[in-house]
Design a protein around this motif. Structure first.
Motif, PDB file in Angstrom:
ATOM      1  N   UNK A  33      47.394  12.172 -17.712  1.00  0.00           N
ATOM      2  CA  UNK A  33      48.292  11.032 -17.565  1.00  0.00           C
ATOM      3  C   UNK A  33      49.473  11.293 -16.629  1.00  0.00           C
ATOM      4  N   UNK A  34      50.232  12.399 -16.818  1.00  0.00           N
ATOM      5  CA  UNK A  34      51.385  12.582 -15.934  1.00  0.00           C
ATOM      6  C   UNK A  34      50.979  12.645 -14.465  1.00  0.00           C
ATOM      7  N   UNK A  35      49.842  13.276 -14.190  1.00  0.00           N
ATOM      8  CA  UNK A  35      49.401  13.364 -12.791  1.00  0.00           C
ATOM      9  C   UNK A  35      49.062  11.984 -12.251  1.00  0.00           C
ATOM     10  N   UNK A  83      45.805  12.204 -22.502  1.00  0.00           N
ATOM     11  CA  UNK A  83      47.157  12.674 -22.240  1.00  0.00           C
ATOM     12  C   UNK A  83      47.206  13.716 -21.131  1.00  0.00           C
ATOM     13  N   UNK A 113      52.932   8.945  -1.134  1.00  0.00           N
ATOM     14  CA  UNK A 113      54.025   8.603  -0.227  1.00  0.00           C
ATOM     15  C   UNK A 113      54.694   9.856   0.323  1.00  0.00           C
ATOM     16  N   UNK A 114      54.847  10.866  -0.541  1.00  0.00           N
ATOM     17  CA  UNK A 114      55.477  12.107  -0.101  1.00  0.00           C
ATOM     18  C   UNK A 114      54.637  12.770   0.994  1.00  0.00           C
ATOM     19  N   UNK A 131      54.852  10.372   4.263  1.00  0.00           N
ATOM     20  CA  UNK A 131      56.115  10.091   4.933  1.00  0.00           C
ATOM     21  C   UNK A 131      57.119  11.232   4.901  1.00  0.00           C
ATOM     22  N   UNK A 161      49.667   0.067  -1.665  1.00  0.00           N
ATOM     23  CA  UNK A 161      50.308   0.533  -2.890  1.00  0.00           C
ATOM     24  C   UNK A 161      49.292   0.679  -4.014  1.00  0.00           C
ATOM     25  N   UNK A 186      50.417   9.181 -13.186  1.00  0.00           N
ATOM     26  CA  UNK A 186      51.677   8.485 -12.933  1.00  0.00           C
ATOM     27  C   UNK A 186      52.337   8.956 -11.637  1.00  0.00           C
ATOM     28  N   UNK A 187      52.070  10.197 -11.271  1.00  0.00           N
ATOM     29  CA  UNK A 187      52.726  10.757 -10.085  1.00  0.00           C
ATOM     30  C   UNK A 187      51.951  10.490  -8.790  1.00  0.00           C
ATOM     31  N   UNK A 236      48.820   1.560  -8.073  1.00  0.00           N
ATOM     32  CA  UNK A 236      49.611   1.720  -9.284  1.00  0.00           C
ATOM     33  C   UNK A 236      48.896   2.769 -10.115  1.00  0.00           C
ATOM     34  N   UNK A 237      49.637   3.327 -11.065  1.00  0.00           N
ATOM     35  CA  UNK A 237      48.994   4.351 -11.891  1.00  0.00           C
ATOM     36  C   UNK A 237      47.819   3.719 -12.619  1.00  0.00           C
ATOM     37  N   UNK A 243      51.336   7.685  -6.938  1.00  0.00           N
ATOM     38  CA  UNK A 243      51.999   6.952  -5.848  1.00  0.00           C
ATOM     39  C   UNK A 243      53.051   7.790  -5.137  1.00  0.00           C
ATOM     40  N   UNK A 244      53.874   8.510  -5.915  1.00  0.00           N
ATOM     41  CA  UNK A 244      54.918   9.331  -5.304  1.00  0.00           C
ATOM     42  C   UNK A 244      54.292  10.426  -4.443  1.00  0.00           C
TER      43      UNK A 244
END
Lengths: 301, 307
Positions: B14-16, B11, B25-26, B29, B1, B18-19, B3-4, B21-22
């Motif tokens: 940042x959004x990338x 800025x 996993x995407x 899996x 795992x 945060x994304x 973490x961000x 981990x998702x």
């Protein structure tokens, strides 16, 4: 629906619907809606009531007495279940708690990060990323589980705790809910103010936004906890050693064996009764501070 | 795992971050297994010689062979028809009941609403396997209270786990398990209808029935579309309930539903290539059906808006 036609409630101006605030105590009870809902409740509680009573019967009583009369065998049934293969039943329970608890916790973290990013930032590819994640909902579980099994087998991870835990961490519905809650709970100017104060993006998220998102994240956690706890297909495909089985798979194997020997029926029934308790208790507990409506993404404006 | 990470690039990134981990996993899996399933579905194993030694089993390109095999397989077609029949019972009954209960909860002066709402929702917390197990016992003549009563009254006792009644028996388990959640979704959107609308309806002298049919149901149409959409998907993927009932009756085969057949082919007979092709077909059929439904629903909405 025709039952509705008979019912004409006196329309008193100023009376508010039951859903909006408490109904005034004067005036008639709306009989037909109340009775309809009670019938629905009876239908939904019937199998649960049956298993509560059936689990008190000894093997002989199960086949000989009227079903809705309690029996005398609950203590014996419990003892049989405890001694069945050195208490493997409780291992299954523990496994379920582990899969669901840890899985839901990790899932909530990932959903929180993703939901926050998708709600608060404007960036290239935002909608296409979101839609791609959501498309995951449409994939039949077996379509994913078979190749997941083959891939994990190559990594030597099948028949391990990881094989059940990892594929369930990313929950499209969890991301969807987290995005709705983040958009509703985290005001843009609060994030801006944080930036003006020179806080890093991570700090704004963890110190300011996360506490605001907590009620929504509780919902994501509960939803995912139930989803993992109730999952049968993935462990059914991934696991062969019953020391790692969750309760759903354990009960299923018990039933498979019991089909030829009704002596095991009482074990299955007692096991099913005990397996229902944790989640029902969980829902009754959180009822006090959490509204069911949140499950469908409702946010208070 | 992971973490961000703390972003050092401000800025923009940042959004990338945060994304991450998702996304990881995407990829691992969802995307990779789907890609692998598609790859498998176009291959087969060729055994050379006696199939002994290394290199005797080779994966070779099979073209559409697995697909034509699957589509001409009567078992799969029958399974699909069985599940369609089952879905034609489950979806309307479940959503009809969910809508009925939601409207009742939303009606005036209804009593015991909190209790009944929780009671109807409770089956959501019962695993599908356990639900099938409980109902399975209630269907068994030896232990069921229904049969006990029927027997005492000298009435005929139908066999619920065979032929036509088996569909009803399976449908009932799905309806029991799914009504509560859908009721909550519809009820939530009923509560979002502004109070002024209710007041206006009252002033116009609309009966509760008229209000329900002409005002409430049209206003919650979007949530009905959504519940329909998800119910169709869930119904097509039925697996747990018939699998659980299998030990109790001989009339549920290992290939009762298409997903059960995929499982049997992958793990029972060990033909993962065939199973992969079937899985891809089911995924495509699910997509076509669910999006076809969404498009039809949207078109109707647009027509209504235009008229």
């Amino acid at each position: 629906m025709s039952a509705l036609a008979v019912h004409k409630a006196p329309s008193k101006a100023g009376a508010t619907g039951a859903a909006r605030g408490r109904p005034p105590l004067r005036g008639r009870i709306a009989l037909i809606p109340t009775v309809t809902l009670l019938l629905g409740a009876v239908y939904c509680l019937l199998p649960v009531a049956w298993v509560v009573i059936a689990s008190t019967k000894s093997g002989r009583e199960l086949f000989s007495t009227f079903t809705f009369l309690p029996g005398t065998g609950f203590a014996d049934n419990l003892q049989d279940l405890n001694s069945y293969r050195d208490g493997v039943y409780w291992t299954w329970m523990g496994n379920s708690a582990l899969y669901a608890g840890l899985g839901a916790l990790l899932s909530t973290c990932v959903s929180a990060f993703s939901g926050y990013a998708l709600a608060v930032y404007r960036f290239r590819g935002r909608e296409s990323i979101f839609n791609t994640l959501l498309a995951g909902v449409l994939m039949p579980p077996v379509v994913l589980a078979v190749p997941q099994y083959l891939l994990l087998a190559q990594a030597g991870l099948t028949d391990s705790y990881w094989s059940v835990l990892l594929p369930q961490i990313l929950s499209p519905y969890g991301v969807y809910l987290a995005r709705i809650y983040a958009a509703a709970a985290v005001p843009g100017d609060v994030v801006e103010a944080g930036r003006m104060d020179g806080a890093s993006e991570w700090r704004i998220f963890s110190r300011i936004a996360l506490p605001m998102m907590v009620p929504g994240l509780v919902t994501v956690f509960l939803f995912q906890f139930v989803a993992v706890w109730n999952n049968f297909l993935l462990p059914y495909i991934m696991l062969s050693d019953d020391e790692r089985f969750p309760i759903t798979l354990g009960l299923f194997t018990l039933l498979e064996q019991g089909a030829n020997q009704p002596a095991l029926y009482t074990l299955v029934i007692t096991g099913a009764f005990l397996a229902v308790i944790p989640l029902v208790a969980l829902f009754l507990l959180v009822q006090r501070f959490w509204s069911l409506d949140l499950l469908s993404g409702a946010v208070k404006s | 795992m992971t973490t961000a990470r703390r972003t050092s690039y401000g800025v923009k990134g940042a959004p990338y971050a945060f994304l991450v981990p998702a996304a990881v996993l995407f990829a691992l899996f969802f995307a990779l297994p789907i890609g692998y399933a598609v790859w498998l579905s176009f291959h087969k194993v060729r055994v050379s010689g006696l199939g002994l030694g290394s290199g005797a089993r080779k994966e070779v390109w099979a073209g559409l062979e697995n697909y034509t095999d699957a589509l001409t397989d009567s078992e799969l077609v029958h399974g699909a028809l069985r599940v369609l029949g089952y879905g034609c019972i489950v979806v309307p009954v479940m959503l009809g009941l969910a809508l009925l209960f939601a409207l009742m909860l939303d009606s005036e002066k209804v009593r015991l609403a909190p209790f009944t709402r929780l009671a109807i929702f409770l089956p959501y917390a019962v695993p599908g396997v356990v639900a099938a197990l409980l109902w399975g016992f209630l269907y068994l003549p030896d232990v069921s209270p229904f049969f006990y009563v029927l027997g005492k009254l000298g009435l005929p006792q139908p066999d619920l786990l065979d032929g036509g009644p088996l569909y009803l028996a399976l449908s009932n388990i799905a309806v029991w398990g799914g009504t509560g959640f859908n009721m909550i979704v519809i009820y939530t959107s009923l509560r979002a209808i502004p109070a002024e609308v209710h007041e206006a309806a009252k002033l116009d002298g609309a009966t509760p029935l008229q209000t329900a049919l002409r005002i409430k149901i049209p206003m919650v149409a979007p949530s009905l579309v959504l519940t329909f959409f998800f119910s169709i998907i869930a119904t097509l993927q039925v697996f747990n309930e018939p699998t659980t009932l299998k030990p109790l009756t001989n009339s549920v085969s290992t290939t009762w539903s298409p997903l059960m057949k995929v499982h049997r082919d992958a793990f029972g007979t060990g033909d993962v290539y065939q199973a992969a092709a079937e899985a891809v077909i089911i995924a495509l059929a699910t997509l076509v059906l669910s999006f076809g439904f969404l498009r039809a629903a949207n078109r109707r909405n647009r027509q209504e808006a235009a008229s």
